[in-house]
Design a protein around this motif. Structure first.
Motif, PDB file in Angstrom:
ATOM      1  N   THR A   1       0.876  -1.168   0.000  1.00 12.73           N
ATOM      2  CA  THR A   1       0.000   0.000   0.000  1.00 12.73           C
ATOM      3  C   THR A   1       0.913   1.218   0.000  1.00 12.73           C
ATOM      4  OG1 THR A   1      -1.649  -1.199   1.302  1.00 12.73           O
ATOM      5  CG2 THR A   1      -1.873   1.197   1.195  1.00 12.73           C
ATOM      6  N   SER A   2       0.596   2.190  -0.862  1.00 11.40           N
ATOM      7  CA  SER A   2       1.449   3.367  -0.970  1.00 11.40           C
ATOM      8  C   SER A   2       0.638   4.560  -1.459  1.00 11.40           C
ATOM      9  CB  SER A   2       2.616   3.098  -1.924  1.00 11.40           C
ATOM     10  OG  SER A   2       2.143   2.625  -3.169  1.00 11.40           O
ATOM     11  N   LEU A   3       1.203   5.742  -1.241  1.00 14.43           N
ATOM     12  CA  LEU A   3       0.647   6.975  -1.792  1.00 14.43           C
ATOM     13  C   LEU A   3       1.488   7.348  -3.006  1.00 14.43           C
ATOM     14  CD1 LEU A   3       0.126   9.070   1.465  1.00 14.43           C
ATOM     15  CD2 LEU A   3      -1.614   7.841   0.141  1.00 14.43           C
ATOM     16  N   TRP A   4       0.820   7.813  -4.041  1.00 14.88           N
ATOM     17  CA  TRP A   4       1.513   8.231  -5.258  1.00 14.88           C
ATOM     18  C   TRP A   4       1.194   9.695  -5.498  1.00 14.88           C
ATOM     19  CZ3 TRP A   4       2.869   4.486  -9.574  1.00 14.88           C
ATOM     20  CH2 TRP A   4       3.049   3.185  -9.073  1.00 14.88           C
ATOM     21  N   ARG A   5       2.214  10.524  -5.628  1.00 14.53           N
ATOM     22  CA  ARG A   5       2.057  11.952  -5.904  1.00 14.53           C
ATOM     23  C   ARG A   5       2.472  12.166  -7.369  1.00 14.53           C
ATOM     24  NH1 ARG A   5      -0.557  15.862  -3.633  1.00 14.53           N
ATOM     25  NH2 ARG A   5       0.433  15.707  -1.598  1.00 14.53           N
ATOM     26  N   LEU A   6       1.522  12.629  -8.188  1.00 11.45           N
ATOM     27  CA  LEU A   6       1.797  12.933  -9.588  1.00 11.45           C
ATOM     28  C   LEU A   6       1.811  14.442  -9.767  1.00 11.45           C
ATOM     29  CD1 LEU A   6       0.669   9.955  -9.646  1.00 11.45           C
ATOM     30  CD2 LEU A   6      -0.049  10.454 -11.972  1.00 11.45           C
ATOM     31  N   GLU A   7       2.856  14.953 -10.366  1.00 10.64           N
ATOM     32  CA  GLU A   7       2.961  16.373 -10.674  1.00 10.64           C
ATOM     33  C   GLU A   7       2.068  16.687 -11.872  1.00 10.64           C
ATOM     34  OE1 GLU A   7       4.565  18.286  -8.579  1.00 10.64           O
ATOM     35  OE2 GLU A   7       5.253  16.539  -7.460  1.00 10.64           O
TER      36      GLU A   7
ATOM     37  N   HIS B   1      -1.160  -5.951 -15.161  1.00  8.97           N
ATOM     38  CA  HIS B   1      -1.261  -6.359 -13.755  1.00  8.97           C
ATOM     39  C   HIS B   1      -1.266  -7.877 -13.640  1.00  8.97           C
ATOM     40  CE1 HIS B   1      -2.033  -2.460 -11.950  1.00  8.97           C
ATOM     41  NE2 HIS B   1      -2.682  -2.172 -13.066  1.00  8.97           N
ATOM     42  N   LEU B   2      -0.343  -8.395 -12.824  1.00 10.88           N
ATOM     43  CA  LEU B   2      -0.368  -9.824 -12.503  1.00 10.88           C
ATOM     44  C   LEU B   2      -1.324 -10.062 -11.339  1.00 10.88           C
ATOM     45  CD1 LEU B   2       3.438 -10.656 -12.730  1.00 10.88           C
ATOM     46  CD2 LEU B   2       1.661 -11.019 -14.459  1.00 10.88           C
ATOM     47  N   GLY B   3      -1.415  -9.083 -10.449  1.00 15.28           N
ATOM     48  CA  GLY B   3      -2.306  -9.158  -9.298  1.00 15.28           C
ATOM     49  C   GLY B   3      -3.291  -8.014  -9.325  1.00 15.28           C
ATOM     50  N   GLU B   4      -4.188  -8.035  -8.359  1.00 18.73           N
ATOM     51  CA  GLU B   4      -5.217  -6.998  -8.257  1.00 18.73           C
ATOM     52  C   GLU B   4      -4.594  -5.669  -7.817  1.00 18.73           C
ATOM     53  OE1 GLU B   4      -9.440  -7.952  -6.813  1.00 18.73           O
ATOM     54  OE2 GLU B   4      -8.422  -7.133  -5.054  1.00 18.73           O
ATOM     55  N   GLU B   5      -5.156  -4.562  -8.320  1.00 22.24           N
ATOM     56  CA  GLU B   5      -4.716  -3.233  -7.897  1.00 22.24           C
ATOM     57  C   GLU B   5      -5.928  -2.382  -7.562  1.00 22.24           C
ATOM     58  OE1 GLU B   5      -1.574  -0.473  -9.792  1.00 22.24           O
ATOM     59  OE2 GLU B   5      -3.513   0.271 -10.510  1.00 22.24           O
ATOM     60  N   GLU B   6      -5.879  -1.734  -6.392  1.00 15.89           N
ATOM     61  CA  GLU B   6      -6.914  -0.792  -5.982  1.00 15.89           C
ATOM     62  C   GLU B   6      -6.304   0.594  -6.012  1.00 15.89           C
ATOM     63  OE1 GLU B   6      -7.807  -2.113  -2.044  1.00 15.89           O
ATOM     64  OE2 GLU B   6      -9.104  -3.726  -2.739  1.00 15.89           O
ATOM     65  N   CYS B   7      -7.019   1.562  -6.596  1.00 16.09           N
ATOM     66  CA  CYS B   7      -6.530   2.930  -6.699  1.00 16.09           C
ATOM     67  C   CYS B   7      -7.637   3.881  -6.269  1.00 16.09           C
ATOM     68  CB  CYS B   7      -6.092   3.217  -8.135  1.00 16.09           C
ATOM     69  SG  CYS B   7      -5.608   4.932  -8.414  1.00 16.09           S
ATOM     70  N   LEU B   8      -7.368   4.691  -5.245  1.00 17.08           N
ATOM     71  CA  LEU B   8      -8.305   5.689  -4.760  1.00 17.08           C
ATOM     72  C   LEU B   8      -7.729   7.065  -5.054  1.00 17.08           C
ATOM     73  CD1 LEU B   8     -10.854   6.474  -3.109  1.00 17.08           C
ATOM     74  CD2 LEU B   8      -9.374   6.436  -1.078  1.00 17.08           C
ATOM     75  N   ILE B   9      -8.480   7.883  -5.797  1.00 13.93           N
ATOM     76  CA  ILE B   9      -8.039   9.239  -6.072  1.00 13.93           C
ATOM     77  C   ILE B   9      -8.368  10.081  -4.846  1.00 13.93           C
ATOM     78  CG2 ILE B   9      -8.369  11.301  -7.487  1.00 13.93           C
ATOM     79  CD1 ILE B   9      -8.949   7.907  -8.955  1.00 13.93           C
ATOM     80  N   MET B  10      -7.345  10.696  -4.233  1.00 16.39           N
ATOM     81  CA  MET B  10      -7.522  11.460  -3.004  1.00 16.39           C
ATOM     82  C   MET B  10      -7.523  12.964  -3.257  1.00 16.39           C
ATOM     83  SD  MET B  10      -5.151   9.090  -0.546  1.00 16.39           S
ATOM     84  CE  MET B  10      -5.514  10.033   0.926  1.00 16.39           C
ATOM     85  N   GLU B  11      -6.711  13.415  -4.192  1.00 13.64           N
ATOM     86  CA  GLU B  11      -6.634  14.836  -4.564  1.00 13.64           C
ATOM     87  C   GLU B  11      -6.422  14.915  -6.067  1.00 13.64           C
ATOM     88  OE1 GLU B  11      -3.219  16.561  -2.682  1.00 13.64           O
ATOM     89  OE2 GLU B  11      -3.988  16.272  -0.655  1.00 13.64           O
TER      90      GLU B  11
ATOM     91  N   LEU C   1      -2.756   9.742  -5.161  1.00 13.50           N
ATOM     92  CA  LEU C   1      -3.455   8.460  -5.238  1.00 13.50           C
ATOM     93  C   LEU C   1      -3.029   7.583  -4.077  1.00 13.50           C
ATOM     94  CD1 LEU C   1      -2.628   7.647  -8.988  1.00 13.50           C
ATOM     95  CD2 LEU C   1      -4.640   8.874  -8.123  1.00 13.50           C
ATOM     96  N   MET C   2      -3.941   6.764  -3.570  1.00 14.41           N
ATOM     97  CA  MET C   2      -3.573   5.697  -2.657  1.00 14.41           C
ATOM     98  C   MET C   2      -3.738   4.404  -3.442  1.00 14.41           C
ATOM     99  SD  MET C   2      -4.775   4.574   1.151  1.00 14.41           S
ATOM    100  CE  MET C   2      -6.125   3.505   0.737  1.00 14.41           C
TER     101      MET C   2
END
Length: 165
Positions: free
Chosen positions: A87-93, A103-113, A148-149
């Motif tokens: 689990t990680s936070l991703w900051r995109l400029e 994706h080999l496995g499942e991915e969950e992505c929540l847009i936070m800002e 993103l989380m």
């Protein structure tokens, strides 16, 4: 030289218990399984005693983000090598792109800002994207930047970022 210390019991002080007697003793002391709540409390106490508090806090500190690729930084939060997940936070400029990937496995992505655009559709705070194993992502772009989380499989590249923490 013996490992025994004066005054402390050794294995020789405890006689071997016959298997039938051991089974009878275990049957006599067994009872109903503890409730999920009781197990959670016990687990919390064990973790606390081991120096791992039952709740871990990760502050949103910008200097904790690590470069992943141009315009994208990642903040490791949780890694589970046994479940092969992270689990990680991703900051995109603004203008950053997450390249096309599978994706080999499942991915969950929540847009936070902010927002991301994928397949000509914009996703904004609160939107949740779930990629199933085998899914292919076309590139994502963040026109104005975003946070993103992400919970996903633990790739060797991301694991390396976690281990640098």
């Amino acid at each position: 030289m013996s490992d025994a210390r004066p005054g402390l019991p050794t294995d020789a002080d405890y006689p071997e218990i016959e298997p039938a007697l051991q089974d009878a003793l275990l049957a006599a002391i067994s009872g109903p399984a503890p409730s999920a709540r009781r197990l959670a409390k016990l687990r919390a106490r064990v973790l606390d005693a081991a120096g791992q508090p039952p709740v871990a806090i990760f502050k949103l500190e910008e200097d904790a983000f690590k470069p992943l690729f141009p315009g994208v930084r990642i903040r490791p939060l949780r890694m589970d090598p046994v479940a092969n997940s992270q689990t990680s936070l991703w900051r995109l400029e603004p203008g950053a792109v997450i390249p096309s990937h599978d994706h080999l496995g499942e991915e969950e992505c929540l847009i936070m800002e902010g927002s991301i655009v994928w397949n000509d559709r914009e996703y904004t705070p609160g939107d949740f994207l779930l990629a199933r194993p085998g899914a292919h992502h076309e590139p994502f772009v963040s026109p104005n930047g975003c946070l993103l989380m992400i919970r996903s499989e633990l790739t060797p590249f991301i694991e390396k970022l976690f281990l640098e923490e």
